[in-house]
Scaffold this motif. Structure first.
Motif, PDB file in Angstrom:
ATOM      1  N   ILE A 494       0.766  -1.044  -0.038  1.00 57.10           N
ATOM      2  CA  ILE A 494       0.053  -0.079  -0.056  1.00 57.10           C
ATOM      3  C   ILE A 494       0.640   1.335   0.022  1.00 57.10           C
ATOM      4  CG2 ILE A 494      -0.371   0.223   2.366  1.00 57.10           C
ATOM      5  CD1 ILE A 494      -2.896   1.118  -0.195  1.00 57.10           C
ATOM      6  N   ASN A 495       1.921   1.360   0.594  1.00 57.04           N
ATOM      7  CA  ASN A 495       2.902   2.233   0.715  1.00 57.04           C
ATOM      8  C   ASN A 495       3.440   2.720  -0.810  1.00 57.04           C
ATOM      9  OD1 ASN A 495       4.583   4.357   2.103  1.00 57.04           O
ATOM     10  ND2 ASN A 495       6.271   3.159   1.339  1.00 57.04           N
ATOM     11  N   GLY A 496       3.711   1.439  -1.563  1.00 55.75           N
ATOM     12  CA  GLY A 496       4.016   1.790  -2.853  1.00 55.75           C
ATOM     13  C   GLY A 496       3.003   2.367  -3.705  1.00 55.75           C
ATOM     14  N   ARG A 497       1.689   2.061  -3.571  1.00 55.59           N
ATOM     15  CA  ARG A 497       0.803   2.647  -4.161  1.00 55.59           C
ATOM     16  C   ARG A 497       0.323   4.195  -3.980  1.00 55.59           C
ATOM     17  NH1 ARG A 497      -3.311  -0.812  -6.375  1.00 55.59           N
ATOM     18  NH2 ARG A 497      -4.755   0.866  -6.587  1.00 55.59           N
ATOM     19  N   ASN A 498       0.810   4.410  -2.759  1.00 49.87           N
ATOM     20  CA  ASN A 498       0.730   5.713  -2.286  1.00 49.87           C
ATOM     21  C   ASN A 498       1.930   6.383  -2.963  1.00 49.87           C
ATOM     22  OD1 ASN A 498      -1.710   5.710  -0.639  1.00 49.87           O
ATOM     23  ND2 ASN A 498      -0.382   5.015   1.104  1.00 49.87           N
ATOM     24  N   ARG A 499       2.973   5.990  -2.931  1.00 52.91           N
ATOM     25  CA  ARG A 499       4.303   6.542  -3.536  1.00 52.91           C
ATOM     26  C   ARG A 499       4.069   6.889  -5.059  1.00 52.91           C
ATOM     27  NH1 ARG A 499       9.425   3.542  -1.823  1.00 52.91           N
ATOM     28  NH2 ARG A 499      10.515   5.025  -3.400  1.00 52.91           N
ATOM     29  N   ASP A 500       2.959   5.853  -5.789  1.00 60.82           N
ATOM     30  CA  ASP A 500       2.948   6.237  -7.179  1.00 60.82           C
ATOM     31  C   ASP A 500       2.299   7.749  -7.435  1.00 60.82           C
ATOM     32  OD1 ASP A 500       3.750   3.650  -7.802  1.00 60.82           O
ATOM     33  OD2 ASP A 500       1.754   3.018  -7.948  1.00 60.82           O
ATOM     34  N   VAL A 501       1.133   7.686  -6.649  1.00 59.55           N
ATOM     35  CA  VAL A 501       0.435   8.918  -6.492  1.00 59.55           C
ATOM     36  C   VAL A 501       1.353  10.161  -6.146  1.00 59.55           C
ATOM     37  CG1 VAL A 501      -1.528  10.101  -5.210  1.00 59.55           C
ATOM     38  CG2 VAL A 501      -1.888   7.863  -5.984  1.00 59.55           C
ATOM     39  N   TRP A 502       1.900  10.065  -5.091  1.00 59.47           N
ATOM     40  CA  TRP A 502       2.946  11.203  -4.546  1.00 59.47           C
ATOM     41  C   TRP A 502       3.962  11.563  -5.540  1.00 59.47           C
ATOM     42  CZ3 TRP A 502       4.145   8.317   0.335  1.00 59.47           C
ATOM     43  CH2 TRP A 502       2.968   8.265   1.447  1.00 59.47           C
ATOM     44  N   GLN A 503       4.504  10.560  -6.441  1.00 55.06           N
ATOM     45  CA  GLN A 503       5.626  10.817  -7.520  1.00 55.06           C
ATOM     46  C   GLN A 503       4.825  11.806  -8.417  1.00 55.06           C
ATOM     47  OE1 GLN A 503       8.661  10.296  -7.851  1.00 55.06           O
ATOM     48  NE2 GLN A 503       8.574  10.992 -10.176  1.00 55.06           N
ATOM     49  N   TYR A 504       3.495  11.258  -8.998  1.00 54.33           N
ATOM     50  CA  TYR A 504       2.718  12.158  -9.976  1.00 54.33           C
ATOM     51  C   TYR A 504       2.607  13.471  -9.552  1.00 54.33           C
ATOM     52  CZ  TYR A 504      -0.618  13.237 -13.219  1.00 54.33           C
ATOM     53  OH  TYR A 504      -1.536  13.987 -14.163  1.00 54.33           O
ATOM     54  N   LEU A 505       1.977  13.669  -8.169  1.00 51.89           N
ATOM     55  CA  LEU A 505       1.337  14.932  -7.750  1.00 51.89           C
ATOM     56  C   LEU A 505       2.654  15.852  -7.469  1.00 51.89           C
ATOM     57  CD1 LEU A 505      -1.251  13.924  -5.289  1.00 51.89           C
ATOM     58  CD2 LEU A 505      -1.449  14.727  -7.644  1.00 51.89           C
ATOM     59  N   ASP A 506       3.892  15.281  -7.143  1.00 53.69           N
ATOM     60  CA  ASP A 506       5.185  16.194  -7.228  1.00 53.69           C
ATOM     61  C   ASP A 506       5.274  16.507  -8.610  1.00 53.69           C
ATOM     62  OD1 ASP A 506       5.483  15.681  -4.447  1.00 53.69           O
ATOM     63  OD2 ASP A 506       7.126  14.181  -4.743  1.00 53.69           O
ATOM     64  N   GLY A 507       5.261  15.767  -9.477  1.00 50.66           N
ATOM     65  CA  GLY A 507       5.431  16.304 -10.804  1.00 50.66           C
ATOM     66  C   GLY A 507       4.397  17.221 -11.410  1.00 50.66           C
ATOM     67  N   VAL A 508       3.224  17.363 -11.106  1.00 47.30           N
ATOM     68  CA  VAL A 508       2.228  18.271 -11.158  1.00 47.30           C
ATOM     69  C   VAL A 508       2.637  19.449 -10.399  1.00 47.30           C
ATOM     70  CG1 VAL A 508      -0.090  19.058 -10.523  1.00 47.30           C
ATOM     71  CG2 VAL A 508       0.403  16.663 -11.479  1.00 47.30           C
ATOM     72  N   ALA A 509       3.027  19.330  -9.284  1.00 47.94           N
ATOM     73  CA  ALA A 509       3.644  20.687  -8.684  1.00 47.94           C
ATOM     74  C   ALA A 509       5.038  21.258  -9.115  1.00 47.94           C
ATOM     75  CB  ALA A 509       3.900  20.342  -7.167  1.00 47.94           C
ATOM     76  N   SER A 510       5.520  20.548  -9.621  1.00 49.95           N
ATOM     77  CA  SER A 510       6.997  21.098 -10.144  1.00 49.95           C
ATOM     78  C   SER A 510       6.737  21.276 -11.548  1.00 49.95           C
ATOM     79  CB  SER A 510       8.311  20.224  -9.858  1.00 49.95           C
ATOM     80  OG  SER A 510       7.959  18.734 -10.498  1.00 49.95           O
ATOM     81  N   LYS A 511       5.519  21.050 -12.270  1.00 50.17           N
ATOM     82  CA  LYS A 511       5.524  21.090 -13.667  1.00 50.17           C
ATOM     83  C   LYS A 511       6.458  20.158 -14.458  1.00 50.17           C
ATOM     84  CE  LYS A 511       3.240  25.655 -13.353  1.00 50.17           C
ATOM     85  NZ  LYS A 511       2.020  25.126 -13.630  1.00 50.17           N
ATOM     86  N   SER A 512       6.747  19.130 -13.888  1.00 48.27           N
ATOM     87  CA  SER A 512       7.797  18.147 -14.566  1.00 48.27           C
ATOM     88  C   SER A 512       7.131  16.976 -15.288  1.00 48.27           C
ATOM     89  CB  SER A 512       8.644  17.533 -13.594  1.00 48.27           C
ATOM     90  OG  SER A 512       9.537  16.704 -14.014  1.00 48.27           O
TER      91      SER A 512
END
Length: 784
Positions: A494-512
């Motif tokens: 479940i932590n891996g699933r959460n990290r998938d989301v966090w990785q993507y949202l970090d990209g949204v925040a940094s426009k990466s």
């Protein structure tokens, strides 16, 4: 009673009229006879009974029946009645409906005419109307194929060994070639083909007329008022032809064809309005359900014949009828007047509705409405008659109730457990995101979000191709291999699933784009490993190759294989986890039920107590909510998934209430882009600011990546659903601004009210009220 010089209603129609609160016609406003029923399932039963009655009386007659999702209940009722005709309960239902059960109609004697078809389309595709007719009418009803006129695109103008793709390699048809010289060999073949299609259409028309024309026509009415594919502006004397469509029709067809990008470029072959009306004795029935159809119904019934309103071509047929639901009748002036006239005395809600609508029409504040305003309005007169001496106090009370509803929308719950539910993965955010966000900001609240279906039908094959390409580009990277070796992609991580989301949202925040791609690729790899139960990366590469071939070669709109449905569902579930991760909730708080009734078939199954209710009951036990939200469609006029979910949730709440003893649960009914509350029906008005609109747009476009290009848009808006949701919320605010006065908003003490530029409408209900609202619909569906 039928009026002089008008035909007598059939026995089925007479009984339906007796059960209806309305007469058949209200001249001079209405130009065509109309029967109103309670809801969508009841509409299907009435049309089924009328069809069987006509078939009894007209053996060997010529019929034309509709395709698409609209005739779901018609088809189910006809099939059910024919199969069980000789059983006592069915014979009793037939008699009660006006049909003599001793004479079972000979369906095989009828001659069938196909109304329309997309072009070009392979008739073997399950989403062609040809295949639909074969499945539901020829095989389902027992109509004789040899007595049927069908539109088979593969048999029109092609030479031996030639395929549609050879003539139209990109499925685009340039009608200008009818009038221009083909510059290339292919264009000259296409020009020749168009001439052959036009000749075929003329011959098709001739065949219909040689049969005496259509004796029984059943059709729906499109969002632009189209009948068949005779869109707004069609000649009332039009015949069978190859023709383009308009945006509204293309959007409505997007679900059938696999996306608006496909339906934009498909033409249609359709019989004409003149074809339908050729037989002066034709029983032409047009059906419509829900408030979304109310405006086109008024246009078709109350206007004189006009090319802007295609269905007005049927006015000249004495046996033409409209069968509609109460929601579809809500704007018919004389029927609205009838409803209120029969209510003695007028209820508080009815008075509030009349006052609100009058203020909007007059564009005046409620408290500024005068006795003259009411006297000049047919419905307003009823209020004046009842409250002439205390009109000002009535107006003040209506106004104060509207203010109170806005105050309800400003209030926040604390220490509350919310279970937010939705039929599709973006229904919550499009329905009432501002209220979700406001309650998320209070840390004492707990939120769970669940979607009841897989939602795979809204994920296009081109989207899946793009996602697979992103994964392939990253699959051999050291980072991906390191994560794989560490067990990151194990399905229970479940932590891996959460990290998938966090990785993507970090990209949204940094426009990466790179970071976002990695988040998407991680989740797709995780999904592939789970779907195929294969943890070997080389094996996954082979699976990707297979999938690329599948998505490239399968035609758009085809029902997918079960494992493809699962994979597409996971893409939608990933988007739901991203949207709620956007607001701080991890995957533990986002539940995915994938109820079994959602199959991807043209007509999804009805939910069952045994299969679909227990998962919801378990969810209720786990969450123990204080408030449950539900997409509220008690007329069954919106997407069929919505009212089927409504049935399942209702039964689950009843069972949970008995198990838990919790009778204090509140239900928040919401509506979104498919249907709307009248302000009187709602009791919570949630203010929406420009800031919240910006949040909604950004959250939708960044989270619902399979939907941002609007492959399956609304017929009301050519763009993402989030833009349509904003437009609706602004329209709702504009009406309240008229009724309360702009100064009430602009000069309010609260900055939240001063910032308001939109409103979300919700309806809070206790459990008995919620059960009562959905019970009538459930009985109508189950009484089959």
């Amino acid at each position: 009673m039928p009026r002089k010089n008008h035909p007598i209603f059939s026995k089925v129609e007479q009984i339906a009229l007796q059960a209806s609160p309305f007469k058949d016609i209200y001249p001079p406003d209405e130009k065509i006879r109309t029967i109103v029923v309670d809801n969508f399932p009841a509409l299907g039963k009435l049309t089924a009974l009328r069809f069987l009655e006509w078939a009894q009386q007209n053996p060997g007659g010529v019929i034309a029946l509709p395709t698409g999702k609209t005739p779901e209940h018609f088809i189910k009722w006809v099939s059910h009645l024919l199969i069980h005709w000789d059983e006592k309960p069915i014979r009793e239902q037939l008699e009660q409906g006006g049909i003599h059960p001793g004479n079972k109609p000979d369906i095989s004697s009828l001659r069938f005419v196909q109304i329309d078809e997309f072009y070009p389309i392979n008739p073997r595709q399950h989403n062609s109307f040809y295949a639909y007719i074969k499945q539901f009418y020829i095989e389902g009803f027992g109509i004789d194929r040899q007595k049927s006129l069908l539109i088979d695109s593969s048999g029109i103008g092609l030479t031996k060994g030639e395929a549609l793709e050879d003539v139209w390699p990109d499925h685009r048809v340039d009608l200008s070639l009818r009038y221009s010289y083909g510059k290339t060999r292919l264009e000259r073949r296409q020009k020749e083909m168009l001439a052959q299609i036009d000749q075929w259409c003329q011959e098709y028309e001739e065949k219909i007329r040689k049969m005496g024309g259509i004796g029984f026509f059943l059709g729906g009415i499109g969002p632009d008022g189209h009948v068949g594919f005779n869109v707004r502006g069609s000649d009332h004397f039009s015949t069978t032809r190859l023709t383009p469509t308009n945006y509204e029709t293309q959007a409505a067809a997007a679900g059938d064809l696999g996306g608006i990008e496909i339906s934009r470029n498909r033409l249609v072959i359709t019989i004409g309005l003149g074809t339908i009306a050729y037989n002066p004795q034709c029983v032409a029935l047009i059906t419509a359900a829900g408030e979304s159809k109310a405006e086109v119904i008024v246009d078709a019934v109350e206007n004189d014949a006009n090319i802007l309103y295609p269905a007005t071509a049927l006015h000249k047929l004495p046996n033409a009828r409209f069968y509609i639901t109460k929601g579809a009748a809500k704007l018919m002036k004389r029927r609205v007047l009838e409803v209120f006239s029969n209510e003695k005395p007028l209820s508080e809600n009815s008075i509030a509705r009349i006052v609100f609508d009058l203020a909007v029409r007059k564009r005046k504040q409620i408290i500024e409405l005068s006795q003259t305003d009411f006297r000049e309005d047919p419905v307003g007169k009823l209020v004046l008659k009842q409250h002439a001496n205390d009109l000002n106090s009535i107006l003040a009370r209506v106004r104060d109730k509207l203010v109170h509803k806005i105050e309800n929308g400003v209030k926040k719950r604390s220490g509350t457990r919310f279970l937010h539910t939705e039929p599709h993965h973006d229904d919550i955010m499009l329905g009432y995101l501002p209220h979700v966000v406001r309650h998320i900001r209070d840390g004492s609240n707990t939120h769970y979000f669940t979607c009841f279906t897989g939602g795979f039908t809204s994920v296009s094959n081109p989207f899946m191709m793009r996602q697979l390409s992103k994964l392939l580009a990253l699959l051999d990277s050291p980072e991906m291999h390191a994560l794989h070796e560490a067990g990151y992609f194990h399905k229970d991580n479940i932590n891996g699933r959460n990290r998938d989301v966090w990785q993507y949202l970090d990209g949204v925040a940094s426009k990466s784009r790179t970071m976002k791609n990695e988040g998407e690729a991680r989740r797709l790899l995780r999904n592939l490993i789970e779907v195929y139960d294969d943890d070997d990366l080389n094996g996954i590469k082979n699976r990707i190759t297979e999938l690329q071939h599948y998505f490239k070669t399968e035609y758009p709109g085809k029902k997918d294989l079960p494992h493809i449905q699962q994979l597409k569902s996971m893409c939608r579930e990933w988007e739901a986890e991203c949207i709620w991760g956007y607001f701080g909730w991890d995957c533990h708080h986002v539940k995915h039920l994938r109820l079994g009734f959602y199959t991807g078939d043209i007509f999804t199954e009805e939910p069952t107590v045994e299969r679909d209710v227990p998962p919801i009951v378990k969810l209720l036990k786990d969450v123990q909510p204080d408030i449950v939200t539900v997409a509220f469609d008690p007329e069954a006029s919106g997407p069929d998934t919505h009212y089927k979910v409504l049935q399942a949730v209702t039964e689950a709440l009843k069972q949970y209430e008995k198990i838990s003893g919790r009778s204090d649960i509140k239900v928040w009914g919401y509506r979104n882009v498919w249907y709307r509350f009248h302000p009187v029906e709602s009791n919570i008005f949630v203010p929406v600011s420009l800031n919240m609109f910006a949040v909604m747009q950004a959250a939708f476009l960044n989270s619902f990546i399979s939907q941002k290009d609007a492959s399956f848009p609304s017929y009301e808006h050519d763009g993402p659903f989030s833009e349509l949701a904003q437009r609706i919320q602004v329209e709702q605010y504009e009406k309240l601004k008229i009724c309360l006065g702009r100064e009430w908003f602009y000069e309010h003490a609260s900055p939240l009210i001063r910032a308001t530029r939109g409103l979300v409408f919700l309806k809070e209900m206790d459990l008995p009220e919620f059960y009562a609202s959905s019970r009538e619909l459930m009985l109508a569906v189950e009484n089959r």
